[in-house]
Structure formats: C-alpha cells, structure tokens
Design a protein around this motif. Sequence first.
Motif, mmCIF file in Angstrom:
data_model
loop_
_atom_site.group_PDB
_atom_site.id
_atom_site.type_symbol
_atom_site.label_atom_id
_atom_site.label_comp_id
_atom_site.label_asym_id
_atom_site.label_seq_id
_atom_site.Cartn_x
_atom_site.Cartn_y
_atom_site.Cartn_z
ATOM 1 N N SER A 1 -8.522 -17.273 -4.596
ATOM 2 C CA SER A 1 -7.579 -18.128 -5.319
ATOM 3 C C SER A 1 -8.014 -18.262 -6.777
ATOM 4 O O SER A 1 -7.237 -18.689 -7.633
ATOM 5 N N LEU A 2 -9.247 -17.846 -7.034
ATOM 6 C CA LEU A 2 -9.793 -17.869 -8.386
ATOM 7 C C LEU A 2 -8.931 -17.064 -9.354
ATOM 8 O O LEU A 2 -8.813 -17.424 -10.532
ATOM 9 N N ILE A 3 -8.334 -15.985 -8.857
ATOM 10 C CA ILE A 3 -7.533 -15.127 -9.746
ATOM 11 C C ILE A 3 -6.027 -15.241 -9.454
ATOM 12 O O ILE A 3 -5.248 -14.395 -9.857
ATOM 13 N N ASP B 1 2.609 -17.056 -10.618
ATOM 14 C CA ASP B 1 3.441 -15.959 -10.119
ATOM 15 C C ASP B 1 2.810 -15.174 -8.981
ATOM 16 O O ASP B 1 3.350 -14.157 -8.544
ATOM 17 N N THR B 2 1.675 -15.635 -8.492
ATOM 18 C CA THR B 2 1.017 -14.935 -7.390
ATOM 19 C C THR B 2 1.719 -15.246 -6.075
ATOM 20 O O THR B 2 1.979 -16.417 -5.760
ATOM 21 N N ASN B 3 2.044 -14.201 -5.338
ATOM 22 C CA ASN B 3 2.657 -14.373 -4.020
ATOM 23 C C ASN B 3 1.531 -14.637 -3.014
ATOM 24 O O ASN B 3 1.017 -13.727 -2.373
ATOM 25 N N GLN C 1 -7.399 -4.404 12.201
ATOM 26 C CA GLN C 1 -8.640 -3.714 11.822
ATOM 27 C C GLN C 1 -8.330 -2.373 11.149
ATOM 28 O O GLN C 1 -8.935 -1.345 11.458
ATOM 29 N N GLN C 2 -7.385 -2.420 10.236
ATOM 30 C CA GLN C 2 -6.989 -1.249 9.463
ATOM 31 C C GLN C 2 -6.888 -1.622 7.992
ATOM 32 O O GLN C 2 -6.822 -2.796 7.633
ATOM 33 N N VAL C 3 -6.872 -0.601 7.163
ATOM 34 C CA VAL C 3 -6.720 -0.814 5.726
ATOM 35 C C VAL C 3 -5.259 -1.140 5.413
ATOM 36 O O VAL C 3 -4.343 -0.498 5.934
ATOM 37 N N HIS C 4 -5.052 -2.131 4.579
ATOM 38 C CA HIS C 4 -3.702 -2.489 4.129
ATOM 39 C C HIS C 4 -3.745 -2.717 2.626
ATOM 40 O O HIS C 4 -4.802 -3.015 2.058
ATOM 41 N N ASP C 5 -2.591 -2.573 1.992
ATOM 42 C CA ASP C 5 -2.537 -2.804 0.559
ATOM 43 C C ASP C 5 -1.311 -3.629 0.202
ATOM 44 O O ASP C 5 -0.367 -3.756 0.985
ATOM 45 N N ALA C 6 -1.365 -4.179 -0.988
ATOM 46 C CA ALA C 6 -0.262 -5.012 -1.487
ATOM 47 C C ALA C 6 -0.296 -5.004 -3.002
ATOM 48 O O ALA C 6 -1.332 -4.703 -3.615
ATOM 49 N N TYR C 7 0.843 -5.310 -3.586
ATOM 50 C CA TYR C 7 0.932 -5.453 -5.045
ATOM 51 C C TYR C 7 1.120 -6.929 -5.355
ATOM 52 O O TYR C 7 2.084 -7.546 -4.914
ATOM 53 N N LEU C 8 0.183 -7.483 -6.099
ATOM 54 C CA LEU C 8 0.186 -8.912 -6.396
ATOM 55 C C LEU C 8 0.077 -9.143 -7.893
ATOM 56 O O LEU C 8 -0.499 -8.330 -8.624
ATOM 57 N N PHE D 1 -1.733 -9.840 -14.801
ATOM 58 C CA PHE D 1 -1.702 -8.398 -14.541
ATOM 59 C C PHE D 1 -1.230 -8.126 -13.124
ATOM 60 O O PHE D 1 -1.359 -8.972 -12.227
ATOM 61 N N ILE D 2 -0.636 -6.945 -12.935
ATOM 62 C CA ILE D 2 -0.193 -6.525 -11.603
ATOM 63 C C ILE D 2 -1.341 -5.784 -10.941
ATOM 64 O O ILE D 2 -1.875 -4.813 -11.481
ATOM 65 N N ASN D 3 -1.709 -6.247 -9.778
ATOM 66 C CA ASN D 3 -2.879 -5.751 -9.078
ATOM 67 C C ASN D 3 -2.468 -4.998 -7.815
ATOM 68 O O ASN D 3 -1.813 -5.556 -6.940
#
Length: 246
Positions: free
Chosen positions: A169-171, A175-177, A192-199, A209-211
């Motif tokens: 929550s530090l970053i 506008d953070t979802n 137990q798998q890799v997942h990704d997201a755009y935040l 910034f978009i991460n």
Amino acid sequence: MNRLAPLRSLRRLAASSEASWSKQMSFASPESDFAAASLPSPSHTTATTRALSAWSGQLTFASAESDFTQSNMMKDISPSRSLSTSSLGQLWSQTLSFASPESDFTTSWFQSTESSPRLPQTLAEALMEEKRAVVVTTAASPHKIVHVNAAWEGLCGYSRSEALDRTLSLIQGPDTNSQLASSTVQKVLSQQQVHDAYLVNYAKDGRRFINHLSMGLLSLEGENNFMVGVLEEVQAEDVPLRMVSY
C-alpha cells in the motif's frame, strides 16, 4: 540507318525477353504463369524497385488476403530483436490471416515473440536479481515487505529501510485499483501460479506510473513462504486491451 540501330536493339531485347518468358509458362492458370515469370531485370534499379519486384514474385493469387499477409518481409524479423510497441503493432498487422476474427485474435505473432519474463523461483534467486525492480513479501497476510532491490528503489523512490516491514500500500494512491491488486495476490496464493496485472502506482515523490506487475511464489526449504513481485513501468498504449482495468 544509324538512327534505326537503337530501335533494332530494343526489338531484339524484347524478342529475347518474350521468348525467355514464354518458355516458363506452365499454362496451369493465368495467375500461376504471371507469378512465376522472371524477366531480366534492368541494369539500373533502385533498392525499392528490387524489393517490390521480389515481393510481387511471391504472389500466389489464391486470395487477396493470403497475398497481403504472406510476404517474406516478415522473415527479416528476429524474435530476439528489441522493438517498440508501435513497431510490434505494425508487425502484428502483417500477420493477420483474415480467415476469421477469432483466429487472428488468438494466434497473434506476439505469442511467439513476447513471452512473459521468468520470475525468480527461490528466495535466493530473488535476492540476486539486479536489473529488474523486485519486491519480496511474506506469503501470509498482510504481506509485509522483506526485501527490495536497488532497481525497485529507483522506480518507487523509497529506500530499502523505508520499505521494510511495510506493505505494498506504500506505493498505492487515488487511482490504484486495490481490488485488482488484492485479487491478483489471492490468485497467486490459491492457484500457486504466476499472475500479472496492470496497476497505477505512485512513487515517493507522488509521480504516477503504470506498473506491469508480475507475481509468483518463492520457495524456501520446500515451503512457499514468500511472494515475489517484478515491477515494470509501461506506457498506457502498452497495456493490452483485455487487461485495461486500472
């Protein structure tokens, strides 16, 4: 008589070319004979002319769509070549088959050229990561930060001492979802798998910034006690449409 010499030379060249071309005709179809012909090239040609000539010789006339997409120009593209998103978009448009919207949507050239980078698998690997921005948290809630590297400090603006024992929550900011962030964590833990997201995240100085966040579990002595996150700053146009939710 001398004035007619150039004309006679031109006629001989035309006759020779016509004879050479006619011998190549298979008469299977007008299209195949047109595409198979290889007339002598002029001695003075530009690079563009040669390229267009080579491309036209590839036409199959099976359909307009197949000729549009089968160009050998794509053969010069190496999957390892570094390309901007706009360049990749142009290349992707050239791989469309037009067979159906579904096939073009699901068999994109991106699948073979732009695979997700491998995440560290163990805590030791995560601690050795230098180039990518890496954060390691506990797998147990509230997922406190136990390690960040120099690349993460550079991206987010917080020092290692400022980040330790805090949560991500530090970053986060207006506008953070946060719901998407939490659901991604839960999917990593449950599947137990890799997942990704755009935040949308925020650096210490307030810079937004978009991460592109990729997350997975880390193993230590056979137990998945930690999670790793790899952060990559991207531009808005780099976000796939299917993942626009920030």
